[in-house]
Design an enzyme around this catalytic site. Structure first.
Site, PDB file in Angstrom:
ATOM      1  N   CYS A 316       7.698 -11.657  -3.617  1.00 41.82           N
ATOM      2  CA  CYS A 316       6.425 -10.932  -3.496  1.00 41.82           C
ATOM      3  C   CYS A 316       5.246 -11.877  -3.418  1.00 41.82           C
ATOM      4  O   CYS A 316       5.200 -12.868  -4.146  1.00 41.82           O
ATOM      5  CB  CYS A 316       6.170 -10.061  -4.722  1.00 41.82           C
ATOM      6  SG  CYS A 316       7.448  -8.891  -5.031  1.00 41.82           S
ATOM      7  N   ARG A 412       5.689   0.980   3.226  1.00 42.89           N
ATOM      8  CA  ARG A 412       5.680   0.680   1.786  1.00 42.89           C
ATOM      9  C   ARG A 412       4.389  -0.034   1.396  1.00 42.89           C
ATOM     10  O   ARG A 412       3.915   0.064   0.289  1.00 42.89           O
ATOM     11  CB  ARG A 412       6.885  -0.195   1.444  1.00 42.89           C
ATOM     12  CG  ARG A 412       6.979  -0.530  -0.023  1.00 42.89           C
ATOM     13  CD  ARG A 412       8.255  -1.273  -0.360  1.00 42.89           C
ATOM     14  NE  ARG A 412       8.587  -1.093  -1.754  1.00 42.89           N
ATOM     15  CZ  ARG A 412       8.215  -1.919  -2.716  1.00 42.89           C
ATOM     16  NH1 ARG A 412       7.498  -2.988  -2.452  1.00 42.89           N
ATOM     17  NH2 ARG A 412       8.551  -1.670  -3.968  1.00 42.89           N
TER      18      ARG A 412
END
Ligand code: XMP
Length: 497
Positions: A316, A412
């Site tokens: 991430c 997303r």
């Protein structure tokens, strides 16, 4: 000694798992008395508190079937057309055996010219049409094909005709017993589709049987009321996802995860209300959230479980790109403290790289841990192994990486309508870890030992000890973290003089 969690987590710091450490408590039971049984969501129970992440390099049918066989669960990713995602759910649910091969089909008039046509499979199936869902006429074993002098001849000349098969409802023990009794190298498993005939859904080899029989055993598999593996799937929050949800429900999905990096949105709340009204029997997991305010909104909307984590995943970059997120230890503790009051189980999602992180997540209030990188690189993860710098690796990528978004996962990250795509994740590779069927049981044994040191014989007792302030924590300084890892050694090579 130490601080109660309520005090440690209210000082304005965002802590990760590595920042904090539990102080040991009192042991009055053996490790094997520790139960890790838990809830994924209000109505879905698991014997093993692990969930595989809905990422296209982590969970497809092999991983979902393997996780269910371990008493855990896999969430099939949605970065593929809805019909294909539903097929992956169906395939995982049709198994009783926790692994599956890529099945390869040819017609009797074809020839097999290169070994690559076998891919990773030990055999090729010969069917009437040369495709799946067609009458099985024979098989070609890779080792037999390798001995063949003229590779141009038609398959019909040398295939093994009328091969035996077993029903896909057979258990692993039944198939293993049959292979041993008949001294066979492999056997196809067929599903009976009534009037539509039979189709091959899996393949078991005697090598698989030998390999798996040597693995440690975990508790009970995760089975639904129909006796099939429990399998979850992810969806987004767009209008089109309502159709995707319908496909998944028809495929028999047991739980659905609303996959969003910032779940506290009007889109998600609208989708929760729609799904709860349309499919009241289906458990719905909302998220991701990291604050009590976000969590409260989704609980009020009716979620049955909450996924916690923003920017803590190994791939991430959300915290750097968007300047939002939270240290995962703080996020799990804060969200769990209000979710448990409403009976909503919490999934600690991302940032797990060892068994100690799992102990921390579960003790801080989570009911399960969701893992990406920890499971990527296993034989059950999608993709093939490649050699890189002398190491066997598999690809692992963030669903917010440009590469994944180009395939469709941009919803997303709310980037679906944006003309300029901004990546919130990276692409990399992880080392070959072998089978989850082997390393998850070892990891769970380590987690049980952690629970024993804390004096907690179950997740509930760990949560109670934490909330009551009996369990104490401290923040580790940088030097304490170094001290807690392996240090001060040089490599030891045994030489005889
Ligand atoms: P681990 O640490 O287990 O994390 O590899 C997996 C979790 O990371 C999230 N995820 C992402 N987060 N950008 C992000 O900011 C991404 O590209 C990305 N892809 C996955 C997700 O919650 C997953 O379960």
């Amino acid at each position: 000694d130490g601080f109660p969690a309520s005090r440690l987590f209210s000082q304005g710091y965002s802590y990760t798992y590595d920042d904090v450490i539990f102080l040991p408590h009192y042991i009055d039971f053996p490790t094997d008395a520790v139960s890790l049984s838990t809830k994924l969501s209000r109505r879905v129970s698991l014997a093993t508190p692990c969930v595989s992440s809905p990422m296209d390099t982590v969970t497809e049918s092999s991983m979902a079937a393997a996780m269910a066989s371990l008493g855990a669960i896999g969430i099939v990713h949605s970065n593929t057309p809805a019909s294909n995602q539903a097929a992956l759910v169906r395939l995982a649910k049709s198994h009783k055996i926790p692994f599956n091969y890529e099945l390869i089909f040819k017609s009797p008039s074809d020839s097999i010219l290169s070994v690559e046509e076998f891919s990773s499979s030990p055999c090729i199936f010969v069917t009437e049409s040369g495709r799946e869902k067609s009458k099985l006429l024979g098989t070609v074993k890779k080792s037999d094909w390798e001995k063949l002098a003229d590779k141009e001849v038609r398959i019909s000349e040398y295939m093994t005709k009328s091969p035996v098969s077993l029903p896909s409802s057979y258990s692993f023990e039944d198939v293993a017993g049959y292979l041993a009794k008949e001294k066979l190298d492999f056997v196809p498993l067929m599903r009976d589709n009534g009037e539509e005939g039979e189709d091959i859904v899996n393949l078991v080899t005697s090598d698989d049987v030998e390999r798996i029989q040597g693995f440690p055993k975990l508790g009970l598999p995760s089975l639904g009321s129909d006796g099939n593996f429990l399998v979850g799937a992810a969806i987004g929050t767009r209008e089109l996802d309502k159709e995707r949800l319908e496909h998944l429900v028809k495929a028999g999905v047991n739980v659905v995860v609303l996959d969003s990096s910032q779940g506290n949105s009007s889109y998600q709340i609208e989708m929760i209300k729609y799904a709860k009204k349309t499919y009241p029997e289906l458990d719905l997991i909302g998220g991701n959230v990291v604050t009590t305010y976000q969590a409260q909104n989704l609980i009020q909307a009716g979620v049955d479980g909450l996924r916690v984590g923003m920017g803590s995943g190994s791939i991430c970059t959300t915290q750097e790109v968007c300047a939002v997120g939270r240290g995962q230890a703080t996020a799990v503790y804060k969200v769990a403290s209000i979710a448990t009051q409403s009976g909503v189980p919490v999934i600690a999602d991302g940032g797990i790289s060892n068994s100690g992180h799992i102990v921390k997540a579960l003790t801080l209030g989570a009911s399960t841990v969701m893992m990406g990188s920890f499971l990527a690189g296993s034989s059950e993860a999608p993709g093939t192994y490649v050699y890189q710098g002398g190491r066997r690796v598999k690809k692992y990528r963030g669903m917010g990486s440009l590469e994944a978004m180009m395939k469709g996962s941009d919803a997303r990250y709310l980037g679906d309508k944006a003309k300029l795509k901004i990546a919130q994740g990276v692409v990399g590779a992880v080392a070959d870890k072998g089978s989850v069927l082997k390393f998850i049981p070892y990891t769970m044994q380590a987690v049980k030992q952690g629970f024993q040191d804390l004096g907690a014989s179950s997740l509930q007792s760990a949560h109670d000890l934490l909330r009551s302030g009996v369990l104490r924590l401290e923040v580790r300084t940088g030097a304490a973290q170094v001290e807690g890892g392996v240090h001060g050694l040089v490599s030891y090579e045994k030489k005889s003089f």
